[in-house]
Scaffold this motif. Structure first.
Motif, PDB file in Angstrom:
ATOM      1  N   MET A   1       4.416 -10.452  17.543  1.00  0.00           N
ATOM      2  CA  MET A   1       3.460 -10.799  16.518  1.00  0.00           C
ATOM      3  C   MET A   1       3.783  -9.971  15.265  1.00  0.00           C
ATOM      4  SD  MET A   1      -0.714 -10.520  16.448  1.00  0.00           S
ATOM      5  CE  MET A   1      -0.855 -11.362  17.980  1.00  0.00           C
ATOM      6  N   LYS A   2       3.803 -10.619  14.131  1.00  0.00           N
ATOM      7  CA  LYS A   2       4.129  -9.962  12.875  1.00  0.00           C
ATOM      8  C   LYS A   2       2.882  -9.282  12.297  1.00  0.00           C
ATOM      9  CE  LYS A   2       5.980 -10.813   8.299  1.00  0.00           C
ATOM     10  NZ  LYS A   2       6.476 -11.794   7.347  1.00  0.00           N
ATOM     11  N   VAL A   3       3.032  -8.010  11.916  1.00  0.00           N
ATOM     12  CA  VAL A   3       1.961  -7.256  11.273  1.00  0.00           C
ATOM     13  C   VAL A   3       2.428  -6.901   9.870  1.00  0.00           C
ATOM     14  CG1 VAL A   3       0.558  -5.163  11.342  1.00  0.00           C
ATOM     15  CG2 VAL A   3       1.203  -6.293  13.470  1.00  0.00           C
ATOM     16  N   GLU A   4       1.584  -7.171   8.895  1.00  0.00           N
ATOM     17  CA  GLU A   4       1.940  -6.930   7.499  1.00  0.00           C
ATOM     18  C   GLU A   4       0.824  -6.128   6.831  1.00  0.00           C
ATOM     19  OE1 GLU A   4       3.022  -9.596   3.535  1.00  0.00           O
ATOM     20  OE2 GLU A   4       2.319 -10.569   5.352  1.00  0.00           O
ATOM     21  N   THR A   5       1.198  -5.106   6.072  1.00  0.00           N
ATOM     22  CA  THR A   5       0.239  -4.326   5.299  1.00  0.00           C
ATOM     23  C   THR A   5       0.446  -4.648   3.826  1.00  0.00           C
ATOM     24  OG1 THR A   5       0.305  -2.558   6.947  1.00  0.00           O
ATOM     25  CG2 THR A   5      -0.619  -2.003   4.808  1.00  0.00           C
ATOM     26  N   VAL A   6      -0.643  -5.004   3.148  1.00  0.00           N
ATOM     27  CA  VAL A   6      -0.574  -5.415   1.749  1.00  0.00           C
ATOM     28  C   VAL A   6      -1.402  -4.443   0.912  1.00  0.00           C
ATOM     29  CG1 VAL A   6      -1.049  -7.273   0.114  1.00  0.00           C
ATOM     30  CG2 VAL A   6      -0.371  -7.823   2.466  1.00  0.00           C
ATOM     31  N   TYR A   7      -0.763  -3.832  -0.075  1.00  0.00           N
ATOM     32  CA  TYR A   7      -1.434  -2.897  -0.980  1.00  0.00           C
ATOM     33  C   TYR A   7      -1.678  -3.596  -2.306  1.00  0.00           C
ATOM     34  CZ  TYR A   7       0.343   0.420   2.450  1.00  0.00           C
ATOM     35  OH  TYR A   7       0.626   1.077   3.615  1.00  0.00           O
ATOM     36  N   SER A   8      -2.900  -3.450  -2.855  1.00  0.00           N
ATOM     37  CA  SER A   8      -3.211  -4.123  -4.116  1.00  0.00           C
ATOM     38  C   SER A   8      -4.277  -3.355  -4.887  1.00  0.00           C
ATOM     39  CB  SER A   8      -3.677  -5.557  -3.850  1.00  0.00           C
ATOM     40  OG  SER A   8      -4.855  -5.558  -3.076  1.00  0.00           O
ATOM     41  N   GLU A   9      -4.649  -3.906  -6.030  1.00  0.00           N
ATOM     42  CA  GLU A   9      -5.666  -3.334  -6.917  1.00  0.00           C
ATOM     43  C   GLU A   9      -5.353  -1.879  -7.270  1.00  0.00           C
ATOM     44  OE1 GLU A   9      -9.735  -4.131  -5.818  1.00  0.00           O
ATOM     45  OE2 GLU A   9      -9.172  -6.060  -4.933  1.00  0.00           O
ATOM     46  N   TYR A  10      -4.157  -1.653  -7.759  1.00  0.00           N
ATOM     47  CA  TYR A  10      -3.738  -0.303  -8.132  1.00  0.00           C
ATOM     48  C   TYR A  10      -4.527   0.190  -9.338  1.00  0.00           C
ATOM     49  CZ  TYR A  10       0.218  -0.363  -4.947  1.00  0.00           C
ATOM     50  OH  TYR A  10       0.996  -0.384  -3.823  1.00  0.00           O
ATOM     51  N   GLN A  11      -4.981   1.444  -9.251  1.00  0.00           N
ATOM     52  CA  GLN A  11      -5.686   2.095 -10.354  1.00  0.00           C
ATOM     53  C   GLN A  11      -5.139   3.507 -10.509  1.00  0.00           C
ATOM     54  OE1 GLN A  11      -9.980   1.921 -10.006  1.00  0.00           O
ATOM     55  NE2 GLN A  11      -9.876  -0.057  -8.956  1.00  0.00           N
ATOM     56  N   GLU A  12      -5.225   4.012 -11.723  1.00  0.00           N
ATOM     57  CA  GLU A  12      -4.717   5.348 -12.000  1.00  0.00           C
ATOM     58  C   GLU A  12      -5.737   6.406 -11.590  1.00  0.00           C
ATOM     59  OE1 GLU A  12      -2.516   7.773 -15.607  1.00  0.00           O
ATOM     60  OE2 GLU A  12      -3.601   5.928 -16.057  1.00  0.00           O
ATOM     61  N   ALA A  13      -5.255   7.430 -10.914  1.00  0.00           N
ATOM     62  CA  ALA A  13      -6.084   8.580 -10.537  1.00  0.00           C
ATOM     63  C   ALA A  13      -5.203   9.816 -10.659  1.00  0.00           C
ATOM     64  CB  ALA A  13      -6.611   8.431  -9.116  1.00  0.00           C
ATOM     65  N   GLY A  14      -5.493  10.657 -11.632  1.00  0.00           N
ATOM     66  CA  GLY A  14      -4.703  11.872 -11.817  1.00  0.00           C
ATOM     67  C   GLY A  14      -3.251  11.601 -12.148  1.00  0.00           C
ATOM     68  N   ASP A  15      -2.981  10.689 -13.037  1.00  0.00           N
ATOM     69  CA  ASP A  15      -1.626  10.336 -13.482  1.00  0.00           C
ATOM     70  C   ASP A  15      -0.775   9.661 -12.407  1.00  0.00           C
ATOM     71  OD1 ASP A  15      -2.151  11.399 -16.009  1.00  0.00           O
ATOM     72  OD2 ASP A  15      -1.432  13.392 -15.442  1.00  0.00           O
ATOM     73  N   ILE A  16      -1.389   9.240 -11.320  1.00  0.00           N
ATOM     74  CA  ILE A  16      -0.681   8.531 -10.246  1.00  0.00           C
ATOM     75  C   ILE A  16      -1.452   7.245  -9.962  1.00  0.00           C
ATOM     76  CG2 ILE A  16       0.084   8.628  -7.840  1.00  0.00           C
ATOM     77  CD1 ILE A  16       0.062  11.680  -8.086  1.00  0.00           C
ATOM     78  N   TYR A  17      -0.736   6.183  -9.699  1.00  0.00           N
ATOM     79  CA  TYR A  17      -1.391   4.921  -9.350  1.00  0.00           C
ATOM     80  C   TYR A  17      -1.513   4.806  -7.831  1.00  0.00           C
ATOM     81  CZ  TYR A  17      -1.336   3.246 -14.106  1.00  0.00           C
ATOM     82  OH  TYR A  17      -1.583   3.094 -15.445  1.00  0.00           O
ATOM     83  N   PHE A  18      -2.717   4.486  -7.387  1.00  0.00           N
ATOM     84  CA  PHE A  18      -3.013   4.336  -5.966  1.00  0.00           C
ATOM     85  C   PHE A  18      -3.545   2.928  -5.711  1.00  0.00           C
ATOM     86  CE2 PHE A  18      -3.529   8.878  -6.703  1.00  0.00           C
ATOM     87  CZ  PHE A  18      -2.918   9.441  -5.598  1.00  0.00           C
TER      88      PHE A  18
END
Length: 73
Positions: free
Chosen positions: A1-18
């Protein structure tokens, strides 16, 4: 079974995007969605958080109670 993790809605926090949204898909179907509300970068942490709690000492009265109920609580 394929498992996929999707990261989205990046916002800046302390000069780094999370990513403020992390989704997990199983076989193409969204199974879990994690929404981050706030990220604090390099914030102060109270040292009291890391103090070990004092051990719990059982008194004689508590020991007697254990004997009365057969040790079941």
């Amino acid at each position: 079974m394929k498992v996929e993790t999707v990261y989205s809605e990046y916002q800046e926090a302390g000069d780094i995007y999370f990513p403020f949204n992390i989704g997990v898909k199983y076989a193409g179907q969204l199974a879990q969605s994690i929404n981050i509300e706030n990220i604090a970068v390099n914030s102060e942490i109270d040292d009291a958080i890391f103090v070990m709690p004092k051990p719990v000492v059982e008194t004689e009265d508590e020991e007697d109670e254990d004997e009365d109920d057969g040790g079941n609580k």
